[in-house]
Design a protein around this motif. Structure first.
Motif, mmCIF file in Angstrom:
data_model
loop_
_atom_site.group_PDB
_atom_site.id
_atom_site.type_symbol
_atom_site.label_atom_id
_atom_site.label_comp_id
_atom_site.label_asym_id
_atom_site.label_seq_id
_atom_site.Cartn_x
_atom_site.Cartn_y
_atom_site.Cartn_z
ATOM 1 N N SER A 65 0.832 -1.212 0.000
ATOM 2 C CA SER A 65 0.000 0.000 0.000
ATOM 3 C C SER A 65 0.863 1.259 0.000
ATOM 4 O O SER A 65 1.504 1.579 1.002
ATOM 5 N N ASP A 66 0.853 1.955 -1.112
ATOM 6 C CA ASP A 66 1.581 3.229 -1.185
ATOM 7 C C ASP A 66 0.949 4.269 -0.266
ATOM 8 O O ASP A 66 1.653 5.135 0.277
ATOM 9 N N ARG A 67 -0.365 4.176 -0.079
ATOM 10 C CA ARG A 67 -1.059 5.146 0.774
ATOM 11 C C ARG A 67 -0.597 5.024 2.220
ATOM 12 O O ARG A 67 -0.290 6.033 2.877
ATOM 13 N N ILE A 68 -0.516 3.798 2.730
ATOM 14 C CA ILE A 68 -0.079 3.588 4.106
ATOM 15 C C ILE A 68 1.396 3.931 4.252
ATOM 16 O O ILE A 68 1.819 4.535 5.246
ATOM 17 N N LEU A 69 2.193 3.577 3.257
ATOM 18 C CA LEU A 69 3.622 3.908 3.302
ATOM 19 C C LEU A 69 3.819 5.417 3.352
ATOM 20 O O LEU A 69 4.679 5.920 4.093
ATOM 21 N N ALA A 70 3.003 6.144 2.579
ATOM 22 C CA ALA A 70 3.095 7.605 2.582
ATOM 23 C C ALA A 70 2.739 8.177 3.948
ATOM 24 O O ALA A 70 3.359 9.146 4.409
ATOM 25 N N ARG A 71 1.745 7.573 4.623
ATOM 26 C CA ARG A 71 1.373 8.029 5.957
ATOM 27 C C ARG A 71 2.508 7.777 6.955
ATOM 28 O O ARG A 71 2.781 8.604 7.821
ATOM 29 N N VAL A 72 3.183 6.637 6.816
ATOM 30 C CA VAL A 72 4.307 6.324 7.699
ATOM 31 C C VAL A 72 5.458 7.289 7.453
ATOM 32 O O VAL A 72 6.104 7.780 8.395
ATOM 33 N N MET A 73 5.727 7.591 6.178
ATOM 34 C CA MET A 73 6.790 8.534 5.852
ATOM 35 C C MET A 73 6.470 9.925 6.399
ATOM 36 O O MET A 73 7.354 10.629 6.897
ATOM 37 N N ALA A 74 5.198 10.300 6.301
ATOM 38 C CA ALA A 74 4.781 11.602 6.842
ATOM 39 C C ALA A 74 4.979 11.647 8.352
ATOM 40 O O ALA A 74 5.400 12.673 8.911
ATOM 41 N N LEU A 75 4.683 10.532 9.019
ATOM 42 C CA LEU A 75 4.904 10.463 10.467
ATOM 43 C C LEU A 75 6.390 10.613 10.781
ATOM 44 O O LEU A 75 6.768 11.332 11.715
ATOM 45 N N GLY A 76 7.226 9.954 9.987
ATOM 46 C CA GLY A 76 8.664 10.072 10.199
ATOM 47 C C GLY A 76 9.147 11.500 10.037
ATOM 48 O O GLY A 76 10.009 11.970 10.794
ATOM 49 N N ASN A 77 8.576 12.210 9.062
ATOM 50 C CA ASN A 77 8.955 13.604 8.841
ATOM 51 C C ASN A 77 8.555 14.485 10.021
ATOM 52 O O ASN A 77 9.299 15.385 10.428
ATOM 53 N N VAL A 78 7.364 14.215 10.565
ATOM 54 C CA VAL A 78 6.895 14.995 11.715
ATOM 55 C C VAL A 78 7.794 14.761 12.925
ATOM 56 O O VAL A 78 8.208 15.703 13.610
ATOM 57 N N VAL A 79 8.119 13.481 13.178
ATOM 58 C CA VAL A 79 8.941 13.145 14.343
ATOM 59 C C VAL A 79 10.348 13.715 14.202
ATOM 60 O O VAL A 79 10.919 14.251 15.163
ATOM 61 N N SER A 80 10.922 13.617 12.987
ATOM 62 C CA SER A 80 12.295 14.085 12.787
ATOM 63 C C SER A 80 12.427 15.597 12.874
ATOM 64 O O SER A 80 13.488 16.115 13.200
ATOM 65 N N ASP A 81 11.345 16.309 12.580
ATOM 66 C CA ASP A 81 11.375 17.773 12.647
ATOM 67 C C ASP A 81 10.196 18.265 13.478
ATOM 68 O O ASP A 81 9.447 19.146 13.062
ATOM 69 N N TYR A 82 10.059 17.669 14.663
ATOM 70 C CA TYR A 82 8.866 17.898 15.478
ATOM 71 C C TYR A 82 8.684 19.359 15.855
ATOM 72 O O TYR A 82 7.574 19.900 15.794
ATOM 73 N N SER A 83 9.752 20.044 16.234
ATOM 74 C CA SER A 83 9.638 21.419 16.719
ATOM 75 C C SER A 83 9.091 22.364 15.658
ATOM 76 O O SER A 83 8.447 23.367 15.989
ATOM 77 N N ASN A 84 9.326 22.051 14.380
ATOM 78 C CA ASN A 84 8.850 22.919 13.303
ATOM 79 C C ASN A 84 7.520 22.456 12.719
ATOM 80 O O ASN A 84 6.989 23.099 11.808
ATOM 81 N N SER A 85 6.993 21.332 13.204
ATOM 82 C CA SER A 85 5.693 20.857 12.735
ATOM 83 C C SER A 85 4.584 21.582 13.483
ATOM 84 O O SER A 85 4.817 22.225 14.514
ATOM 85 N N ILE A 86 3.346 21.466 12.987
ATOM 86 C CA ILE A 86 2.223 22.112 13.668
ATOM 87 C C ILE A 86 2.013 21.505 15.050
ATOM 88 O O ILE A 86 1.657 22.211 16.001
ATOM 89 N N TYR A 87 2.297 20.198 15.184
ATOM 90 C CA TYR A 87 2.159 19.564 16.504
ATOM 91 C C TYR A 87 3.181 20.123 17.487
ATOM 92 O O TYR A 87 2.878 20.359 18.658
#
Length: 419
Positions: A258-280
């Motif tokens: 599933s490319d859709r699920i993989l994309a969601r996982v990659m997006a999560l990785g991006n948020v975690v790796s740059d958490y301070s600059n994310s909306i969260y």
């Protein structure tokens, strides 16, 4: 003067009514959120009437409930009067009592009866099965058969927004915990076996939903349950290892297919790796800032979204949300130390009860593991969550927590009888 027989009939009818209402809450959460809140309130009212009629108020002296009642008094007497927007805060703080009474009713009254436990398990499983079936239909066809919503990146199932994953996770884990406790208490395994048979389909929808928080928390919850199964000992350890391998293999296959699920996982990785600059990260930072500016009482319950625009105008946050997307940061920002410290004490009591239950060994360890899995889904401190105080998220959380605590109490009661 009411006879003993009439009194017994009255009590039984009230218990049946409350059990029926509890059975309907997961279904109402799917289709009529306001009605689910009404059912929760009615359960609390029935419990209060029963307590008054029989002068049975022992539950207010129970440590966990006493702390919740103390929190409610603090929120109304010490937090809301000093809120930035007092009307909003009082609206949230005054009505918060319904969750306290609901928790007390479920854990000390409704699910103290094994027949009620069976009915609740069956009702919750049927509701979850309907939600799972509709979500599968939406996944393959593209829209929800029950709700009519189109699938746009994430599953909604019968809900009107993408929360089906966290809904199924919290409802499903609470149900299987209760079914396991019932199995141990009565030695009747049918309900527990059915819940085990349907659980893989529930997990599949959680991971297919595309909800990152729900998926990660579910993995932690599954891990907690497997730890409990491992501590049972014997062949259960081999079963725990086999289940863990199947879960890991299934997730790996899902990421490959599933490319859709993989994309969601990659997006999560991006948020975690740059958490301070994310909306969260920005929302968490603002929550801590509000706590630092109002450390004792916070800004007031539900006030985060109301005070946020002034900080957005200063360029301190890129966009405003109604809450900081973290359970504990919201407690700090909205209620300060006065509300947060007793809340942490309540969470500590729940955690200690589970740890203590592990010591009972044998199948009790499985109940403890599933119990912790249910708590993780609502109380894990590092998760990006929905609001702790708004209706739908709070009802889902309190329903699952109350059912899990009732399951632990049922299992403990069996342990005492066995001894």
């Amino acid at each position: 003067m009411i006879s003993a027989q009439s009194s017994s009939v009255f009590d039984r009818r009230m218990h049946i009514a409350a059990t029926f209402l509890l059975c309907t809450i997961p279904a109402f959460l799917l289709f009529a959120r306001g009605v689910s809140d009404g059912a929760l309130v009615l359960i609390g009212l029935l419990f209060l009437v029963r307590s008054a009629v029989y002068r049975d108020w022992y539950w207010v002296r129970e440590v966990d409930i006493a702390i919740l009642l103390m929190i409610w008094l603090i929120l109304n007497l010490l937090v809301s009067p000093f809120a930035e927007f007092t009307g909003k805060s009082f609206g949230r703080s005054a009505s918060w009592i319904r969750f306290v009474i609901f928790y007390a009713a479920v854990t000390r009254w409704i699910l103290a009866d094994e027949k009620a436990v069976r009915w609740v398990c069956k009702a919750f499983m049927i509701t979850a099965a309907v939600a799972v079936a509709d979500a599968f239909y939406q996944f393959f066809v593209g829209y929800s058969l029950l709700g009519g919503q189109l699938m746009t990146g994430r599953l909604t199932g019968p809900l009107d927004r993408p929360n089906i994953g966290i809904y199924l996770a919290k409802t499903g884990f609470a149900t299987i915990t209760l079914a396991c406790a019932l199995c141990i208490s009565t030695s009747k395994q049918n309900i527990f076996r059915i819940s085990l048979a349907t659980f893989p389909f529930l997990l599949a929808i959680i991971f297919l939903s595309g909800e990152r928080t729900a998926s990660v928390l579910t993995l932690l919850a599954v891990g907690s349950g497997l730890i409990g199964l491992f501590f049972v000992g014997g062949k259960s350890r081999h079963a725990a290892a086999a289940i863990a391998a199947l879960v890991v293999g299934g997730i790996g296959a899902l990421l490959i297919l599933s490319d859709r699920i993989l994309a969601r996982v990659m997006a999560l990785g991006n948020v975690v790796s740059d958490y301070s600059n994310s909306i969260y990260g920005e929302l968490t930072s603002l929550g801590w800032r509000l706590f630092a500016e109002h450390p004792i009482t916070g800004t007031g319950m539900g006030n985060f979204g109301l005070v946020c625009p002034s900080y957005e105008a200063q360029g301190l946050i890129s966009e405003c949300h109604p809450h900081p997307h973290n359970f504990y940061v919201e407690w700090l920002s909205d209620t300060g130390l006065l509300g947060t410290l007793p809340w942490l004490a309540f969470v500590g009591i729940l955690v200690w009860a589970g740890l203590r239950h592990f010591r009972n060994g044998d199948r009790q360890s499985l109940v403890a593991g599933l119990y912790f899995g249910t708590l993780v889904l609502s109380l894990f401190p590092l998760a990006a969550t929905q609001s702790a105080f708004s209706n739908w998220p709070a009802i889902v959380a309190w329903n699952s927590i109350a059912v899990a605590v009732a399951a632990l109490r049922l299992s403990e009661k069996h342990q005492v009888k066995s001894v």
